[in-house]
Write an enzyme that holds these catalytic residues in place. Sequence first.
Site, mmCIF file in Angstrom:
data_model
loop_
_atom_site.group_PDB
_atom_site.id
_atom_site.type_symbol
_atom_site.label_atom_id
_atom_site.label_comp_id
_atom_site.label_asym_id
_atom_site.label_seq_id
_atom_site.Cartn_x
_atom_site.Cartn_y
_atom_site.Cartn_z
ATOM 1 C CG LEU A 210 -21.224 6.393 3.354
ATOM 2 C CD1 LEU A 210 -22.272 5.367 2.994
ATOM 3 C CD2 LEU A 210 -20.854 7.225 2.123
ATOM 4 C CG HIS A 211 -19.402 12.129 8.166
ATOM 5 N ND1 HIS A 211 -18.342 11.707 7.425
ATOM 6 C CD2 HIS A 211 -19.148 13.420 8.492
ATOM 7 C CE1 HIS A 211 -17.470 12.695 7.314
ATOM 8 N NE2 HIS A 211 -17.933 13.755 7.948
ATOM 9 N NE ARG A 212 -17.932 15.185 2.967
ATOM 10 C CZ ARG A 212 -17.386 15.971 3.868
ATOM 11 N NH1 ARG A 212 -18.058 16.990 4.352
ATOM 12 N NH2 ARG A 212 -16.157 15.778 4.277
ATOM 13 C CG ASP A 288 -19.601 10.884 3.130
ATOM 14 O OD1 ASP A 288 -18.865 10.578 4.091
ATOM 15 O OD2 ASP A 288 -20.833 11.077 3.253
#
Length: 396
Positions: A210-212, A288
């Site tokens: 998850l990095h957005r 994501d």
Amino acid sequence: MGAPRVRKVVYAVGARPNFVKVAPVVEALAGASGIRGTIVHTGQHYDDALSRDVLDDLGFPAPDHFLGVGSGTHAEQTGKVLIAFERVLVDEQPDLVVVAGDVNSTLACALAAVKLGIPVAHIESGLRSRDWAMPEEINRVLTDRVSALLFTHSPEAAENLVLEGVDRGRIHYVGNTMIDSLRRFEAAARRRAAWRSLGLDEGSYVLTTLHRPSNVDDPARLHALVDALIALGRRTPVVFPVHPRTRARLESTGDLRRLESAAVECLEPLGYLDFLSLETAAGAILTDSGGIQEEAAALGVGCYTFRKNTERPVTVTLGTNRLIGDDPAAISTVRVAPRLSGPCLIPLWDGRAGERIADVLVESLRLPSALAPAAAPSAEPTPAPLRSSGVGRAEG
Ligand code: UD1
């Protein structure tokens, strides 16, 4: 008559996913006579884990130029790449610039090139989420608009481009170079069995990334996401290689400690082979990311995409991807399941896209009219729907 002039191609890369997408093209074109390749790394990603380790795993040739632009706001990062890359182009005077994907470096390099009258080829063209809140969507649309050669990996990508008025003659449906890399390294990645060194059995765990910014930058949202991951970890092991952006946010809110004291295995970002190894044996992937949806589909591993839209709808219709929206409560639907056996059903995701691109590039460099500047759109762009749901659409 003298020897034919050597044509120069500059490959512009900057961030982790670029390396994976461009490597097969560099390799396929390396043997072409009369063409010389030069690699420019913008330095958008600079940590060893995001850059050098990935490049080493891929056997990517050492860059000829490293621009060292680093992080910053969108304008800072894009502006620094524009300025530094323009200098390289003025020195190198290439016949063509190859860019890939949708990161800030992609757009900046494409823009610098086209303003100098140097044609641009875009790998992974035509993807659209119709979500203008995503910086990547802006990068995709603008890069496509200035590119002379548009390489697409799925039929809907070409449809998107045609709807925007792009001349069909510029669009080349070649398949997916990210899957070329995957097929090339899949066996080596499995031999690594990275899951065993974490004490896990094949198919037993959820791999998550998850990095957005839309998911990790708002502390309240991040907190809810962490609660959901902790709940998931109570019933299934969760392995979470943490992107530096996400780690910084988790540390500042204290959520990293909460995750680590629950059954969520937080790791540093992994090299390409270790990450691919974990993907091949995951019981499910929760992400994501864009590219991971594709890798999961190619591997037959169930993918739960924590977003409201995807620019990669073919991974849903013909692959293993499901969009679960961006409400953390949806994470409770994630279930491990056996990997699908049998070939990937997505056409041209067959490990040969790099070769097809190389063929088109060789032909186009011989016939410079194929690289003429992009003309004005032949039709008015079709406006994107403002509010609709589901695959490939934005939600209000
Ligand atoms: C970028 C891409 C994103 C892609 C992702 C893959 C854009 C707009 N975004 O996001 O589409 O999915 O790469 O990883 O181009 N940082 C480090 N070390 C690094 C690089 C970044 O610590 O080597 C940290 C910095 O705090 C930086 C933050 O990560 O501010 C964000 O980096 P940036 O390059 O702006 O975007 P990514 O989130 O990596």
